[in-house]
Design a protein around this motif. Sequence first.
Motif, mmCIF file in Angstrom:
data_model
loop_
_atom_site.group_PDB
_atom_site.id
_atom_site.type_symbol
_atom_site.label_atom_id
_atom_site.label_comp_id
_atom_site.label_asym_id
_atom_site.label_seq_id
_atom_site.Cartn_x
_atom_site.Cartn_y
_atom_site.Cartn_z
ATOM 1 N N LEU A 675 27.174 -22.253 64.799
ATOM 2 C CA LEU A 675 28.518 -22.529 65.309
ATOM 3 C C LEU A 675 29.057 -21.314 66.070
ATOM 4 O O LEU A 675 29.735 -21.440 67.093
ATOM 5 N N MET A 676 28.746 -20.146 65.557
ATOM 6 C CA MET A 676 29.129 -18.901 66.239
ATOM 7 C C MET A 676 28.531 -18.878 67.640
ATOM 8 O O MET A 676 29.204 -18.535 68.615
ATOM 9 N N SER A 677 27.270 -19.270 67.708
ATOM 10 C CA SER A 677 26.647 -19.217 69.029
ATOM 11 C C SER A 677 27.173 -20.333 69.933
ATOM 12 O O SER A 677 27.203 -20.194 71.152
ATOM 13 N N ALA A 678 27.649 -21.408 69.348
ATOM 14 C CA ALA A 678 28.189 -22.509 70.152
ATOM 15 C C ALA A 678 29.600 -22.207 70.647
ATOM 16 O O ALA A 678 29.899 -22.350 71.827
ATOM 17 N N ILE A 683 33.794 -19.261 61.059
ATOM 18 C CA ILE A 683 34.566 -19.896 59.986
ATOM 19 C C ILE A 683 34.160 -19.225 58.685
ATOM 20 O O ILE A 683 32.989 -19.269 58.301
ATOM 21 N N LYS A 684 35.108 -18.608 58.033
ATOM 22 C CA LYS A 684 34.775 -17.875 56.808
ATOM 23 C C LYS A 684 34.992 -18.705 55.562
ATOM 24 O O LYS A 684 34.471 -18.393 54.504
ATOM 25 N N GLU A 685 35.802 -19.752 55.697
ATOM 26 C CA GLU A 685 36.091 -20.575 54.525
ATOM 27 C C GLU A 685 35.263 -21.851 54.554
ATOM 28 O O GLU A 685 35.353 -22.638 55.486
ATOM 29 N N PRO A 687 34.353 -25.602 52.946
ATOM 30 C CA PRO A 687 33.477 -26.157 53.967
ATOM 31 C C PRO A 687 34.021 -25.979 55.382
ATOM 32 O O PRO A 687 35.221 -25.845 55.584
ATOM 33 N N ILE A 688 33.076 -26.019 56.339
ATOM 34 C CA ILE A 688 33.445 -25.889 57.754
ATOM 35 C C ILE A 688 33.881 -27.257 58.253
ATOM 36 O O ILE A 688 33.094 -28.023 58.786
ATOM 37 N N THR A 689 35.148 -27.564 58.044
ATOM 38 C CA THR A 689 35.642 -28.892 58.425
ATOM 39 C C THR A 689 36.153 -28.869 59.871
ATOM 40 O O THR A 689 36.353 -27.804 60.449
ATOM 41 N N ARG A 690 36.392 -30.031 60.370
ATOM 42 C CA ARG A 690 36.925 -30.184 61.715
ATOM 43 C C ARG A 690 38.260 -29.433 61.832
ATOM 44 O O ARG A 690 38.484 -28.711 62.803
ATOM 45 N N ASP A 691 39.107 -29.590 60.825
ATOM 46 C CA ASP A 691 40.418 -28.926 60.855
ATOM 47 C C ASP A 691 40.261 -27.408 60.953
ATOM 48 O O ASP A 691 40.995 -26.748 61.684
ATOM 49 N N ARG A 692 39.325 -26.890 60.188
ATOM 50 C CA ARG A 692 39.146 -25.432 60.205
ATOM 51 C C ARG A 692 38.616 -24.974 61.569
ATOM 52 O O ARG A 692 39.004 -23.923 62.057
ATOM 53 N N ILE A 693 37.752 -25.791 62.158
ATOM 54 C CA ILE A 693 37.231 -25.420 63.484
ATOM 55 C C ILE A 693 38.369 -25.435 64.497
ATOM 56 O O ILE A 693 38.564 -24.481 65.252
ATOM 57 N N ILE A 694 39.181 -26.496 64.466
ATOM 58 C CA ILE A 694 40.277 -26.605 65.431
ATOM 59 C C ILE A 694 41.258 -25.452 65.276
ATOM 60 O O ILE A 694 41.630 -24.803 66.247
ATOM 61 N N SER A 696 40.713 -22.611 64.078
ATOM 62 C CA SER A 696 40.090 -21.352 64.457
ATOM 63 C C SER A 696 40.001 -21.216 65.978
ATOM 64 O O SER A 696 40.232 -20.141 66.531
ATOM 65 N N VAL A 697 39.705 -22.314 66.662
ATOM 66 C CA VAL A 697 39.642 -22.282 68.129
ATOM 67 C C VAL A 697 41.029 -21.978 68.699
ATOM 68 O O VAL A 697 41.183 -21.149 69.602
#
Lengths: 699, 154
Positions: A675-678, A683-685, A687-694, A696-697
Amino acid sequence: MNMFPNSFDSAPKIENWFSFRENGTVRMVSGKVEIGQGINTAFMQIAAEELDINPERIELSAGDTRDCLDGGCTSGSQSMQTEGVSLRKAASAARMLMLEKAAELLQSDINNIEIKDGEFFLNGSSTKLSYWSLAKDVKLDKSVEKYMKPKTKEQKRLMGKSLKRIDLHDKILGKHKFIHDLEFDQMLHARVIRPPSASSRLISIDKEKINSLPNIKKLIVDGSFVAVVSKNEEDAVQLVNKVNKQCHWTQVKTAITDPIEYIRNTDAPMTLSLEKGNIETAEGTNISTEASRNFLCHASIGPCCSIAHWGDKKLSVYTHSQAPFPMKRTLSAIFKKPEDDIDVQHYHGSGCYGHNGADDVVLDAVLIAKELIGHHVRVVWSREDELSSSPLAPGMVTKIDAKIGSKGEINSFDVLVKSPPHVKRPAGKNGEYLLAAEHISSPITPPNPIDTPLNKGGAADRNSVPLYDIPNIRVRKQVVYDLPWRTSAMRGLGAFVNVYAIETLMDDIALSQGKDPLEFRLSNLKDERVIAVLEQVGEISNWGSNNPDTYKGIAFSRYKNIGAYCALVAEIKVDEEIELINSWAVIDAGEIVNPDGIKNQIEGGIIQATSCTLIEEVNFDQEIILAKDWETYPILKFNQIPKIYVDIIDRPEEPFLGVGEAAHGPTAAAISNALMSALNIRIKELPITRDRIISSVNG
Amino acid sequence: MTNKYKINVNGIDQNVEADENTPLLYILRNHLKLKGTKFGCGDGICGACTVIMDGLPIFSCDTPIWAAADKEIETIEGLSKNGVHPLQEELINEQAGQCGYCLSGITMRVKGLIDKDPSKTVNDIANELDRNLCRCGSQTRILKAVENYLGKLS
Ligand code: FES
Ligand code: FES
């Protein structure tokens, strides 16, 4: 008596392990039990190798306290390393003893005799002698250690062969008798009505109303332990809600709104797990991470089950516990009943991934059976119980501060692990940590368990020590005892988050220096076996080349730093959510008994770990656990499964290494690194959920 | 209310007496002693209890006996009535399973889906298995077995 079969101290004789029968079969006794991992097949293969027989001749008994060895608890991926080795020695001793007898009868030298499927051949011709013909005359009461002579590498012919699992055929046909499928005459069905949260207790119960309900055979109330018994299973299930309506429980409020935040801010005493070099004097620029994971459920597909029968003298218990012998000692302590009057028999349950409710449901069944002397009482947990009454895998926070020198070298790793306890196994103790033991009228209060020290594999701090060449390392831990929820061992224990923290940080350091994550790892390693798995996974995954729209991440760990090596590459696609497309793993588990068995475990580990990484977490409302069904606690589905490729490096001269938990940490870290490369986000927490990705972005 | 029902299970007519709302799962397991069908959740979400009713895969945990009356039911025991079913052969070849608890339900759903429409692809099957869970992570092997089975059908 507590036996540790691996030491031969208490099972010293060949007859403790093997007996030959005239009908051409061998009885083999094992202390370890099948929990879905295929251990029975591996054990039979090891014994068949040493005995030179067809594995089908072996009848394996395990986990029956009436006539099996006490193998303690089947856990921690240790069965191969301990009992696998002991079985090999015991089988070789049985072979040597029989050979000796055959040589005497044939008046020949042992070296001229060959064994083929249990028959003795002299200089190539049949002798009519066999294990089976000698069964009656040869006493196996000799010392294993005196006779043992395991085969050399050159002599082996079964090792490394993918024999089919002995139990899987019947399981696929639906014919295997699981614990849930046992039937006894006049068996009664019981269900337990649980307090709504960990510390809530019964205020009142309208027994009269309950006893007038149709189809009720018995209501049992002991303190806050409430159970209902019926002749029919469907009626028992129906009664649960009706009984619960007549129960009033205390409502417990807690100030904890965010358990992970609570763990992060804990002021629990800090203990030193390991110190190498001097962390204080290490210099360089600081790079750090703070990884965390939410609480998880074991979430077996088949809920916990046990059957108990309290007879005039004997208490008989049927269980899928990982620890039948320790369970017997625990029941003896709770009910003040001599151990000799208690039999515990193991039957296969649904998959077991650690300390789930298998032991708890035993106490449920026995408490109820005690009130219905002479009846078999069967208890099956509900889906809600399975998710919310089993011990949870604790949420955790692992912080690492690294110092990087001017040439990019890693000067130090300072690790701090914060976690509720991972090891609250009840079996063998006085009843503490069993669910119902806290609810009965004279409750057994659970003391704070000791977090297993690092030199015994660690618990919260398991795999917290990086295997990279770092001169200064410090590991400290804080065990958080003041959360209300029962937590205990689930696959990997602390390793899951610790490996996640170490391996995502390694990528962050590599990227900060503009280096390739695989190259960077290799340049910080000395251990040849680690280097080998990493290089090979790089090769098979075509590391360095990406398809359009897909991204790869890499990670590594050696389970417990003493078990199997696992290097893993994950390839993901990111649309609305992360999709894991491919996963390549390379495993070094020492000498390989059954390659397909290892692959099966690793594939399963990767899928389960992917589920934990992307989806799973327990939510709470105050003290109440909200994971109650598959909608409030979803897991990975058939259409979310990656393609998996597993390579194994066989090292026939090295000891066996357990693999059951090897893939968990690396899977999570490799996905995060991909995900880092993408998206260039970390994401440090988990599970890596959609909400956490959003968030974070956007953040 | 207790009633008498007739169901045909694996080709044999069975008479059962049970409360009308008794889930078919318990009729199969406890009244007829067909233990191959498993309980997993009771909510119609995990698929452990899947059987085929009049040609369609259903959750036996949330199908009351009144709704199954006079219907034809096929369970995992019926599948291997005349030797190992080719789908099961593929599962065995692939060693598709760890604890094996989920397998009976998954096998019955796959069988039901493919019997109805043999042109389905393995991806179709994966999508339609979204209410059949496996916690041990045997999905890759199960899907491989399904793929092999489909390959042999065509
Ligand atoms: S038991 Fe029927 S769907 Fe889960
Ligand atoms: S094999 Fe264990 S749940 Fe599927």
